[in-house]
Design a protein around this motif. Structure first.
Motif, PDB file in Angstrom:
ATOM      1  N   TRP A  17      -8.056  -4.170   3.780  1.00 49.61           N
ATOM      2  CA  TRP A  17      -6.621  -4.030   3.502  1.00 49.61           C
ATOM      3  C   TRP A  17      -5.820  -4.880   4.490  1.00 49.61           C
ATOM      4  CZ3 TRP A  17      -6.423   2.034   3.471  1.00 49.61           C
ATOM      5  CH2 TRP A  17      -7.078   2.516   2.337  1.00 49.61           C
ATOM      6  N   CYS A  18      -6.290  -4.901   5.741  1.00 48.96           N
ATOM      7  CA  CYS A  18      -5.607  -5.684   6.784  1.00 48.96           C
ATOM      8  C   CYS A  18      -5.865  -7.175   6.601  1.00 48.96           C
ATOM      9  CB  CYS A  18      -6.107  -5.293   8.165  1.00 48.96           C
ATOM     10  SG  CYS A  18      -5.744  -3.606   8.649  1.00 48.96           S
ATOM     11  N   THR A  19      -7.118  -7.551   6.538  1.00 46.95           N
ATOM     12  CA  THR A  19      -7.448  -8.978   6.533  1.00 46.95           C
ATOM     13  C   THR A  19      -6.877  -9.689   5.318  1.00 46.95           C
ATOM     14  OG1 THR A  19      -9.632  -8.403   5.642  1.00 46.95           O
ATOM     15  CG2 THR A  19      -9.497  -8.824   7.999  1.00 46.95           C
ATOM     16  N   THR A  81      -6.423 -12.227  14.442  1.00 48.77           N
ATOM     17  CA  THR A  81      -5.933 -11.023  13.767  1.00 48.77           C
ATOM     18  C   THR A  81      -6.930  -9.859  13.783  1.00 48.77           C
ATOM     19  OG1 THR A  81      -6.649 -11.966  11.648  1.00 48.77           O
ATOM     20  CG2 THR A  81      -4.325 -12.238  12.240  1.00 48.77           C
ATOM     21  N   HIS A  82      -8.017 -10.004  14.536  1.00 50.03           N
ATOM     22  CA  HIS A  82      -8.927  -8.871  14.729  1.00 50.03           C
ATOM     23  C   HIS A  82      -9.624  -9.041  16.080  1.00 50.03           C
ATOM     24  CE1 HIS A  82     -12.318 -11.505  13.716  1.00 50.03           C
ATOM     25  NE2 HIS A  82     -13.146 -10.511  13.918  1.00 50.03           N
ATOM     26  N   TYR A 151      -1.880  -4.061   0.770  1.00 51.46           N
ATOM     27  CA  TYR A 151      -0.675  -3.998   1.607  1.00 51.46           C
ATOM     28  C   TYR A 151       0.586  -4.246   0.778  1.00 51.46           C
ATOM     29  CZ  TYR A 151       2.820  -4.935   5.154  1.00 51.46           C
ATOM     30  OH  TYR A 151       3.964  -4.915   5.893  1.00 51.46           O
ATOM     31  N   CYS A 160      -0.582   1.350   6.652  1.00 50.07           N
ATOM     32  CA  CYS A 160      -0.005   0.004   6.547  1.00 50.07           C
ATOM     33  C   CYS A 160       1.092  -0.198   7.587  1.00 50.07           C
ATOM     34  CB  CYS A 160       0.551  -0.232   5.144  1.00 50.07           C
ATOM     35  SG  CYS A 160      -0.735  -0.320   3.871  1.00 50.07           S
ATOM     36  N   VAL A 163      -0.779  -0.024  11.301  1.00 47.85           N
ATOM     37  CA  VAL A 163      -1.838  -0.981  11.627  1.00 47.85           C
ATOM     38  C   VAL A 163      -1.545  -2.400  11.133  1.00 47.85           C
ATOM     39  CG1 VAL A 163      -4.303  -1.489  11.369  1.00 47.85           C
ATOM     40  CG2 VAL A 163      -3.552   0.872  11.651  1.00 47.85           C
ATOM     41  N   ILE A 164      -1.173  -2.529   9.868  1.00 47.12           N
ATOM     42  CA  ILE A 164      -1.037  -3.864   9.277  1.00 47.12           C
ATOM     43  C   ILE A 164       0.297  -4.521   9.613  1.00 47.12           C
ATOM     44  CG2 ILE A 164      -1.139  -5.201   7.148  1.00 47.12           C
ATOM     45  CD1 ILE A 164      -2.846  -2.930   5.938  1.00 47.12           C
ATOM     46  N   LYS A 167       0.719  -6.404  13.042  1.00 51.78           N
ATOM     47  CA  LYS A 167      -0.112  -7.617  13.102  1.00 51.78           C
ATOM     48  C   LYS A 167       0.459  -8.702  12.200  1.00 51.78           C
ATOM     49  CE  LYS A 167      -4.625  -5.569  14.162  1.00 51.78           C
ATOM     50  NZ  LYS A 167      -6.008  -5.473  13.696  1.00 51.78           N
TER      51      LYS A 167
END
Length: 181
Positions: A17-19, A81-82, A151, A160, A163-164, A167
């Motif tokens: 979901w993040c990447t 980003t990680h 997202y 979201c 965490v997202i 970033k």
């Protein structure tokens, strides 16, 4: 976009979901698909991957035009980003499905990824050993529809927001010139 010039990049860097959100708005990126790769289970489900028994990582498959965005640019964003120094985890997400791994689709990508990791290591960018694996891409299985564009469709969801979004804000600030208008 000229489809004869597209390439595929596949990255696993924690929760997809993040990447996925980080690469969707980049110039030269045609499509980002969340999915699973690197395990033994054929056509795995989200539940099977989350169990940790499938061997798959949550990953994203990026279709991009190398004339508009270099693979090295994608690597730079992937690493920024990680956390590539934590084995089988990203923040609160723990398990082999959240590992840091680059799945190369060409020998050139393999060399670029290995050189990028070497450079980051030599410059001691993270202050710890990078654990990101570089592996030949195997079959990529797209995740279920509810995990695609997660997202974009769930921005107000607490995960979201917590965490997202922070970033993504950092990414937009640091890579403004590489984003679509």
């Amino acid at each position: 976009m000229d489809s004869t010039k597209t390439e595929i990049a596949i990255f696993a860097g924690g929760c997809f979901w993040c990447t996925e959100a980080f690469f969707t708005d980049l110039k030269g990126v045609d499509k980002v698909v969340s999915g699973y790769i690197g395990g033994k289970t054929e056509n795995p489900t989200y539940k099977e991957v989350c169990s940790g028994y499938s061997g798959h990582a949550e990953a994203i498959k990026i279709t991009f035009d190398p004339d508009d965005v270099a693979y090295e640019d994608l690597l730079e964003i992937f690493f920024s980003t990680h956390d590539p120094t934590t084995l089988n985890r990203q923040g609160a997400d723990v398990g082999t499905q959240y590992r840091s791994e680059i799945f190369y689709t060409t020998e050139t990508q393999k060399a670029s990824a290995e050189n990028f990791i070497k450079l980051l290591t030599e410059q001691d960018i993270f202050g710890k050993k990078i654990v990101t694996k570089v592996s030949k891409a195997s079959t990529f299985y797209p995740a279920e529809d509810n995990h695609q564009d997660y997202y974009a469709q769930n921005q107000n969801q607490p995960y979201c927001q917590a965490v997202i979004a922070p970033k993504l804000d950092k990414l937009k600030k640091n890579y403004k010139s590489k984003l679509k208008e």
